[in-house]
Design a protein around this motif. Structure first.
Motif, PDB file in Angstrom:
ATOM      1  N   ALA A   1      37.485   4.186 -71.999  1.00 25.39           N
ATOM      2  CA  ALA A   1      36.538   3.129 -71.608  1.00 25.39           C
ATOM      3  C   ALA A   1      35.246   3.748 -71.055  1.00 25.39           C
ATOM      4  N   THR A   2      35.383   4.831 -70.305  1.00 26.09           N
ATOM      5  CA  THR A   2      34.198   5.480 -69.725  1.00 26.09           C
ATOM      6  C   THR A   2      33.361   6.141 -70.811  1.00 26.09           C
ATOM      7  N   TYR A   3      34.020   6.767 -71.790  1.00 26.21           N
ATOM      8  CA  TYR A   3      33.266   7.356 -72.909  1.00 26.21           C
ATOM      9  C   TYR A   3      32.480   6.275 -73.650  1.00 26.21           C
ATOM     10  N   ARG A   4      33.084   5.092 -73.804  1.00 27.55           N
ATOM     11  CA  ARG A   4      32.381   3.998 -74.497  1.00 27.55           C
ATOM     12  C   ARG A   4      31.168   3.538 -73.678  1.00 27.55           C
ATOM     13  N   GLN A   5      31.302   3.551 -72.350  1.00 29.37           N
ATOM     14  CA  GLN A   5      30.146   3.212 -71.505  1.00 29.37           C
ATOM     15  C   GLN A   5      29.022   4.236 -71.704  1.00 29.37           C
TER      16      GLN A   5
ATOM     17  N   MET B   1      26.759  13.373 -77.899  1.00 36.72           N
ATOM     18  CA  MET B   1      27.734  14.128 -78.669  1.00 36.72           C
ATOM     19  C   MET B   1      29.067  14.289 -77.932  1.00 36.72           C
ATOM     20  N   PRO B   2      29.070  14.567 -76.605  1.00 37.97           N
ATOM     21  CA  PRO B   2      30.371  14.678 -75.926  1.00 37.97           C
ATOM     22  C   PRO B   2      31.203  13.402 -76.037  1.00 37.97           C
TER      23      PRO B   2
ATOM     24  N   ALA C   1      34.770  13.117 -78.119  1.00 35.54           N
ATOM     25  CA  ALA C   1      35.988  12.744 -77.394  1.00 35.54           C
ATOM     26  C   ALA C   1      36.645  11.510 -78.013  1.00 35.54           C
ATOM     27  N   LEU C   2      35.833  10.516 -78.352  1.00 37.81           N
ATOM     28  CA  LEU C   2      36.383   9.304 -78.959  1.00 37.81           C
ATOM     29  C   LEU C   2      36.954   9.588 -80.353  1.00 37.81           C
TER      30      LEU C   2
ATOM     31  N   GLY D   1      45.770   7.628 -84.703  1.00 43.24           N
ATOM     32  CA  GLY D   1      45.836   7.079 -86.051  1.00 43.24           C
ATOM     33  C   GLY D   1      44.961   5.866 -86.272  1.00 43.24           C
ATOM     34  N   ARG D   2      43.852   5.772 -85.568  1.00 46.50           N
ATOM     35  CA  ARG D   2      42.927   4.639 -85.783  1.00 46.50           C
ATOM     36  C   ARG D   2      41.892   5.098 -86.817  1.00 46.50           C
ATOM     37  N   TRP D   3      42.315   4.978 -88.115  1.00 45.34           N
ATOM     38  CA  TRP D   3      41.563   5.631 -89.189  1.00 45.34           C
ATOM     39  C   TRP D   3      40.202   4.989 -89.449  1.00 45.34           C
ATOM     40  N   ASP D   4      40.130   3.668 -89.399  1.00 48.23           N
ATOM     41  CA  ASP D   4      38.820   3.021 -89.635  1.00 48.23           C
ATOM     42  C   ASP D   4      37.813   3.434 -88.550  1.00 48.23           C
ATOM     43  N   GLU D   5      38.284   3.413 -87.330  1.00 48.14           N
ATOM     44  CA  GLU D   5      37.401   3.807 -86.225  1.00 48.14           C
ATOM     45  C   GLU D   5      37.009   5.283 -86.355  1.00 48.14           C
ATOM     46  N   LEU D   6      37.972   6.127 -86.765  1.00 48.77           N
ATOM     47  CA  LEU D   6      37.686   7.540 -86.932  1.00 48.77           C
ATOM     48  C   LEU D   6      36.599   7.746 -87.993  1.00 48.77           C
ATOM     49  N   ALA D   7      36.690   7.002 -89.111  1.00 54.44           N
ATOM     50  CA  ALA D   7      35.680   7.122 -90.162  1.00 54.44           C
ATOM     51  C   ALA D   7      34.291   6.745 -89.636  1.00 54.44           C
TER      52      ALA D   7
END
Length: 409
Positions: free
Chosen positions: A331-335, A344-345, A349-350, A358-364
């Motif tokens: 959540a903090t990285y998203r903030q 970039m950090p 991290a995300l 295994g969240r492949w769509d998000e990874l793409a």
């Protein structure tokens, strides 16, 4: 007559041969017309010997000797003129000419320096003599003499930048060439007392106190400078230096921490104080305290978005690695990404978390965002390869995978 000037010059030249002591002959020899008439050197020499006190004639003879590069004869003549002359100003000019002849034409700069020292005795404050002697001492590496001369030069200069520069040169000379840090410190402190705002003098005093191991004086000096410093970036640098002094020289991490925290707010590049704060709080087992500090700094809207995002990434790293709270860290990285979409950090991290879960769509999507921050094809290649694997193995999109891998090729 059109040919009158040439005829006059020829007649005057003949007069010089017949009567070299005649006033008109002397005036002709010392004139531009005489120079252009190519009067033989022997004639000039005879006229000068007959009239040793005719300075115009003598000067013309010296120039003629220079033209034919008769350096030994010129040296003898200049020495003779010096012995005959009582006027101090003329003696100084002759000594300067002797220095130039000895140094540039005869390769004897040590003897040139001797002439300049004699000139300085005649005219102690002469800027030309002082400047020449400065160059000669530097050339001869006579550092003690140069340090003394610099103080002498400073004494005849009005207070201001020129005087400060001379005194600082003397201090640096004592530090770098004479191995006299105590003398250098005394000299630099005189400059700093006269000009407390002079950053070069202050930095020199700081470095000398550090070299001499006088940490408490260094802390006191930096503290005084910090109280009056109005430039934000310089205040950040001073806080960073103070913190380092507490941490590395006096072994007081708790005394260092507040200064590093201030440097985080003020420094143009917060990475160094952030790294040092991480080191301190990890050693004191106070990472929770660092998390709260960085949270507070990240909420200060006057700070740049990129800096605030950097602080949030550090908070997330503490949450993930030390507090073992991956959900809060994500959540903090998203903030951080909301504040700085190019962080970039945060993106890295995300991306690692999305891959691990295994969240492949998000990874793409994260791969695409991260790849867009790179301009070079070589930097983009690893992302294209990962995207090709993603589409082929996890997203069931072989056609897209083929397109991506073709782009990689």
């Amino acid at each position: 007559l059109p040919e009158g000037e040439a005829l006059a010059a020829r007649l005057l030249r003949e007069l010089c041969e017949v009567r070299p002591d005649h006033p008109e002959a002397r005036a002709f020899l010392a004139s531009e017309a005489g120079a252009s008439a190519e009067v033989p050197m022997e004639m000039l020499q005879r006229a000068v010997d007959l009239h040793p006190h005719d300075m115009d004639l003598e000067a013309h003879f010296h120039k003629s000797l220079e033209r034919v590069e008769a350096w030994d004869e010129l040296y003898r003549r200049l020495k003779g003129s010096l012995n005959r002359t009582l006027d101090p100003r003329r003696r100084v000019n002759l000594l300067l000419r002797l220095d130039e002849l000895l140094t540039r034409r005869q390769g004897r700069p040590d003897e040139g320096a001797t002439q300049l020292e004699r000139a300085l005795q005649l005219r102690p404050g002469d800027p030309d003599v002082l400047q020449r002697l400065d160059q000669r001492y530097t050339q001869l590496e006579r550092w003690s003499d140069l340090a003394r001369l610099l103080r002498q030069r400073a004494a005849v200069v009005e207070p201001g930048p020129a005087r400060t520069e001379l005194l600082l040169r003397a201090a640096l000379l004592r530090r770098d060439k004479l191995n006299d840090p105590e003398g250098a410190l005394e000299q630099a402190r005189h400059v700093l007392d006269a000009s407390p705002e002079d950053h070069q003098a202050a930095s020199l005093v700081e470095s000398l106190l550090d070299r001499l191991g006088r940490w408490s004086e260094g802390l006191e000096l930096l503290g005084r400078r910090l109280e009056t410093e109005t430039d934000t970036e310089e205040a950040g640098r001073l806080n960073l230096k103070l913190g380092r002094l507490y941490l590395e020289r006096t072994g007081d991490p708790e005394g260092a921490a507040p200064h590093f925290a201030q440097a985080l707010r003020l420094a143009g590049r917060p990475e160094e104080p952030l790294s040092l704060l991480r080191q301190i709080h990890a050693g004191l087992d106070q990472l929770g305290r660092l998390e709260r500090l960085l949270r507070g700094l990240a909420s200060e809207e006057e700070l740049p978005h990129t800096t605030r995002a950097l602080f949030l990434c550090e908070v997330a790293r503490i949450q993930e690695e030390h507090l073992q709270d991956g959900e809060r860290a994500e959540a903090t990285y998203r903030q951080a990404l909301e504040l700085d979409p190019t962080s970039m950090p945060a993106l890295m991290a995300l991306r690692h978390r999305a891959e691990a879960q295994g969240r492949w769509d998000e990874l793409a999507e994260l791969c695409h965002r991260e790849m867009a921050l790179h301009d070079e094809a070589a930097q983009q290649l690893p992302y294209l390869l990962q995207l090709g694997q993603l589409h082929h193995l996890h997203l069931g999109q072989p056609d897209t995978a083929q397109l991506v891998l073709t782009q990689a090729l």
